[in-house]
Design a protein around this motif. Structure first.
Motif, PDB file in Angstrom:
ATOM      1  N   THR A 161       0.826  -1.249  -0.088  1.00  0.00           N
ATOM      2  CA  THR A 161       0.128   0.090  -0.128  1.00  0.00           C
ATOM      3  C   THR A 161       0.786   1.171  -0.058  1.00  0.00           C
ATOM      4  N   ASP A 162       0.914   1.976  -1.074  1.00  0.00           N
ATOM      5  CA  ASP A 162       1.564   3.391  -1.063  1.00  0.00           C
ATOM      6  C   ASP A 162       0.998   4.588  -1.277  1.00  0.00           C
ATOM      7  N   SER A 163      -0.537   4.457  -0.860  1.00  0.00           N
ATOM      8  CA  SER A 163      -1.335   5.454  -0.814  1.00  0.00           C
ATOM      9  C   SER A 163      -2.457   5.251   0.184  1.00  0.00           C
ATOM     10  N   LEU A 164      -2.807   6.220   0.842  1.00  0.00           N
ATOM     11  CA  LEU A 164      -3.982   6.169   1.525  1.00  0.00           C
ATOM     12  C   LEU A 164      -4.651   7.576   1.924  1.00  0.00           C
ATOM     13  N   ARG A 180       1.660   4.518   9.323  1.00  0.00           N
ATOM     14  CA  ARG A 180       0.086   4.413   9.211  1.00  0.00           C
ATOM     15  C   ARG A 180       0.030   3.573   7.938  1.00  0.00           C
ATOM     16  N   PHE A 181       0.878   3.376   7.161  1.00  0.00           N
ATOM     17  CA  PHE A 181       0.781   2.512   5.956  1.00  0.00           C
ATOM     18  C   PHE A 181       0.792   1.025   6.152  1.00  0.00           C
ATOM     19  N   LYS A 182      -0.189   0.309   5.537  1.00  0.00           N
ATOM     20  CA  LYS A 182      -0.380  -1.146   6.163  1.00  0.00           C
ATOM     21  C   LYS A 182       0.473  -2.141   5.260  1.00  0.00           C
ATOM     22  N   GLY A 183       0.797  -3.323   5.830  1.00  0.00           N
ATOM     23  CA  GLY A 183       1.589  -4.220   4.879  1.00  0.00           C
ATOM     24  C   GLY A 183       2.707  -4.514   5.474  1.00  0.00           C
TER      25      GLY A 183
END
Length: 336
Positions: free
Chosen positions: A164-167, A328-331
């Motif tokens: 995931t590189d955007s949220l 905050r970025f998942k994975g």
């Protein structure tokens, strides 16, 4: 209960879609008692269908599974601790870890960085920016990047191109905005001594480059850094682009589907290609060099396996908004 869970786990491997979907639903309904039985199959070694099913159930359990996952991290059983960590990061990023685990991961990254040679960045396909390595601070300011965190190259490339590189998030005014995560590589030496810039960093970030436009980003970088490049290698569409910006403006570009394909005056390396072309190559290089990797190789650095002797420093993860840190970025990300 164990018999019920065991039978549901067997059903997760069924070829019949309705059977494994029903098994997932029942495991989700069981909740916390199913967590310990699902965790062994999160690792890479299990059968694909069972692995996917276990991960899907844990993802659907979400926050309900957090207390048990954190308990396993602190108290065991030991055989489940590693997978519990992976699931926690997949569910909510490093923010879902306690301070002890976050500190341990930071130490592990530092240890890995001490023995990270040689490194490799994708060469078969992708899009990336290049800028002078000694202008890192200017690049950060030009692109509005925050929360720099040391990262191995394997970790950074995965973060910027696979994970995931955007949220989306709510800013202080309640407006929905998007934050991006990018990876800035170590500094890489060029192999041509006559180039004015001898060390380059590459920036990877698929969503960042796609949404904010790589050409515009290269212009911004060059305005602060003097020069910047944007490259695209797209085998799926048989397309390549390369773009050179200096002092805030594009000076030369090639695009497989641009009209015209070349814009700006040919660069010195293109003139040499044209002059050295034999009869079979004359038409190919009549207007310039139509290959992104060739251009990168002759005016900055070509991605691929980077020699240890020509690699300096380490890479960095960064985000595009101060309110959205990397945690905050998942994975879960590979360290090597």
């Amino acid at each position: 209960m164990p018999t019920t869970i065991d039978s549901l786990l067997r059903d997760l491997t069924a070829d019949d879609r309705s059977v494994w979907r029903a098994a997932e639903d029942r495991l989700v309904a069981l909740g916390i008692p199913a967590v310990d039985s699902l965790l062994p199959y999160v690792s890479e070694g299990g059968p694909s269908r069972l692995k996917w099913g276990a991960e899907s159930v844990l993802q659907r359990l979400g926050d309900e599974a957090l207390p048990r996952l954190r308990e396993i991290r602190r108290q065991g059983p030991g055989r489940l601790r590693g997978n519990a960590l992976k699931v926690l990061v997949n569910l909510g990023g490093a923010e879902y870890l306690d301070e002890r685990d976050r500190s341990a991961l930071e130490r592990l990254v530092r240890i890995k960085l001490m023995d990270e040679r040689p490194v490799r960045v994708p060469s078969e396909a992708g899009r990336w920016l290049a800028f002078p390595a000694d202008r890192l601070d200017d690049a950060l300011a030009a692109l509005g990047l925050h929360d720099l965190r040391p990262a191995t190259t394997a970790m950074g490339v995965a973060a910027a191109t696979k994970a995931t590189d955007s949220l989306e998030f709510q800013d202080s005014q309640g407006k929905t905005r998007t934050a991006y995560r990018v990876f800035i590589t170590p500094a890489f030496e060029t192999w041509l001594e006559e180039l004015p810039i001898q060390n380059w960093r590459l920036l990877w970030g698929n969503s960042f480059i796609d949404q904010l436009d790589g050409f515009t980003l290269a212009d911004k970088l060059s305005e602060r850094c003097g020069e910047a490049h944007f490259y695209v290698v797209d085998p799926y569409n048989s397309a390549e682009n390369w773009y050179v910006a200096r002092d805030g403006h594009g000076v030369r570009s090639f695009g497989s589907y641009d009209h015209p394909r070349f814009q700006g005056e040919p660069l010195p390396f293109e003139v040499e290609y044209r002059e050295d072309a034999d009869e079979d190559e004359a038409e190919e290089y009549a207007e310039g060099v139509p290959y992104a990797r060739t251009a990168a190789d002759l005016i900055s650095v070509e991605p691929g396996r980077m020699p240890a002797s020509g690699t300096h420093g380490h890479g960095w993860l960064a985000t595009t908004h101060p309110a959205v840190p990397n945690s905050r970025f998942k994975g879960a990300l590979p360290l090597s």
